[in-house]
Design an enzyme around this catalytic site. Structure first.
Site, PDB file in Angstrom:
ATOM      1  N   ASN A 155       0.874  -1.182   0.000  1.00 23.91           N
ATOM      2  CA  ASN A 155       0.000   0.000   0.000  1.00 23.91           C
ATOM      3  C   ASN A 155       0.907   1.227   0.000  1.00 23.91           C
ATOM      4  O   ASN A 155       1.482   1.580   1.024  1.00 23.91           O
ATOM      5  CB  ASN A 155      -0.880  -0.062   1.259  1.00 23.91           C
ATOM      6  CG  ASN A 155      -1.712   1.186   1.448  1.00 23.91           C
ATOM      7  OD1 ASN A 155      -1.813   2.027   0.546  1.00 23.91           O
ATOM      8  ND2 ASN A 155      -2.320   1.310   2.621  1.00 23.91           N
ATOM      9  N   GLU A 208      -5.409  -4.977  10.702  1.00 24.79           N
ATOM     10  CA  GLU A 208      -4.366  -3.978  10.919  1.00 24.79           C
ATOM     11  C   GLU A 208      -4.657  -3.216  12.209  1.00 24.79           C
ATOM     12  O   GLU A 208      -5.458  -2.265  12.194  1.00 24.79           O
ATOM     13  CB  GLU A 208      -4.347  -2.982   9.764  1.00 24.79           C
ATOM     14  CG  GLU A 208      -4.044  -3.607   8.427  1.00 24.79           C
ATOM     15  CD  GLU A 208      -3.455  -2.594   7.459  1.00 24.79           C
ATOM     16  OE1 GLU A 208      -2.313  -2.788   7.042  1.00 24.79           O
ATOM     17  OE2 GLU A 208      -4.138  -1.603   7.155  1.00 24.79           O
ATOM     18  N   GLY A 226       2.477   2.219  10.887  1.00 21.67           N
ATOM     19  CA  GLY A 226       3.443   3.310  10.728  1.00 21.67           C
ATOM     20  C   GLY A 226       4.125   3.711  12.029  1.00 21.67           C
ATOM     21  O   GLY A 226       4.763   4.750  12.107  1.00 21.67           O
ATOM     22  N   SER A 264       3.417  -2.180  10.420  1.00 23.43           N
ATOM     23  CA  SER A 264       4.866  -2.211  10.632  1.00 23.43           C
ATOM     24  C   SER A 264       5.523  -3.543  10.256  1.00 23.43           C
ATOM     25  O   SER A 264       6.483  -3.974  10.883  1.00 23.43           O
ATOM     26  CB  SER A 264       5.205  -1.836  12.085  1.00 23.43           C
ATOM     27  OG  SER A 264       4.756  -0.517  12.367  1.00 23.43           O
TER      28      SER A 264
HETATM   29  P1  PGA Z   1       2.870   0.260   7.711  1.00 18.72           P
HETATM   30  O1  PGA Z   1       1.402   0.460   7.092  1.00 18.72           O
HETATM   31  O2  PGA Z   1       3.405  -1.009   7.135  1.00 18.72           O
HETATM   32  O3  PGA Z   1       3.632   1.481   7.291  1.00 18.72           O
HETATM   33  O4  PGA Z   1       2.702   0.164   9.190  1.00 18.72           O
HETATM   34  C1  PGA Z   1       0.539  -0.617   6.919  1.00 18.72           C
HETATM   35  C2  PGA Z   1      -0.756  -0.149   6.324  1.00 18.72           C
HETATM   36  O5  PGA Z   1      -1.214   0.941   6.688  1.00 18.72           O
HETATM   37  O6  PGA Z   1      -1.369  -0.825   5.461  1.00 18.72           O
END
Ligand code: PGA
Length: 256
Positions: A9, A169, A175, A215
């Protein structure tokens, strides 16, 4: 065993030119042995979908969008329809990401309407669910996730469930560098499977792919992807680094 899905994504990152460079790097360097047994998907911003569809066409990599609107066409300034996404080569669309729920106030009802429209137009959907930190700390996370799954899938037929993927998630892990433990992911994935089994039947639950997101990176991918009930990953930050993204896809392809 369910075929693993590794989805990148890209969120609101990469200009038109930069996105082409990233797509080229991924498609040139990914080994065909990876895409033979694993679905590898990239979800760039809308403006780059058409051009990237051409770039990845012989690579085995699939294309997806990050959002879709719940109407076919008409006076909905700024929105994009499922048919438009199909016309530029999208096979998948991410729906109900927590950032859409948080910043654009999308409700389960909105998510459900989008899921229906996308499925009716022949897209596969990745429906995102996950609890906030507050819900996790209060111990309300099972209730929150179950409500999201149930609300998002309302009146979706058993036949259409073939084209549905759920991404768990936890909002506190997106993030932030904090990821759920494999045990936490397995627990929620099992619970999502039970909810789907109650809503449909055990076969539907058995065939449903449930991704973990939050993450995931090249270092923790093997551990997360090996966790019981984890059928792949939805990856934000690490999907913008071609070597890391390929290495995560490679880990997925090695899991028996
Ligand atoms: P991230 O985002 O891997 O940066 O934590 C995952 C997502 O929002 O799909």
């Amino acid at each position: 065993m369910r075929r693993k899905l590794i989805a990148g994504n890209w969120k609101m990152n990469k200009s038109y030119n930069e996105s082409q460079i990233l797509a080229e790097e991924i498609s040139k360097n990914i080994e065909p042995t990876i895409t033979e047994n694993t679905d590898v998907l990239i979800c760039p911003p809308f403006i780059s979908l058409g051009v990237i569809s051409e770039i990845i066409k012989d690579s085995g990599i699939k294309l997806g969008a990050q959002n879709v609107y719940s109407e076919n066409d008409g006076a909905y300034t700024g929105e994009i329809s499922a048919e438009m996404l199909k016309s530029v080569g999208c096979e998948y669309v991410i729906i109900g990401h927590s950032e859409r729920r948080k910043f654009f106030y999308e409700t389960d009802e909105d998510v459900n309407a989008k899921v229906k429209k996308a499925l009716d137009n022949g897209l596969k959907v990745i429906v995102c669910v996950g609890e906030t930190l507050e819900e996790r700390e209060k111990g309300d996370f099972e209730k929150a996730v179950t409500a999201q799954v149930t609300g998002s899938l309302e009146k979706i037929s058993k036949e259409s469930m073939r084209d549905v993927v759920i991404a768990y998630e936890p909002v506190w892990a997106i993030g932030t560098g904090l990821n759920a433990t494999p045990e936490q992911a397995s627990e929620i994935h099992g619970m999502i499977g039970n909810t789907v089994s109650k809503l449909y039947d055990s076969d539907t639950a058995e065939n449903l792919r449930i991704l973990y997101g939050g993450s995931v990176n090249a270092k923790n991918a093997k551990e997360m992807l090996s966790a019981c009930g984890v059928d792949g990953a939805l990856i934000g930050g690490a999907s913008l680094k071609p070597d890391d993204f390929i290495s995560i896809a490679n880990e997925a392809s090695k899991i028996k």
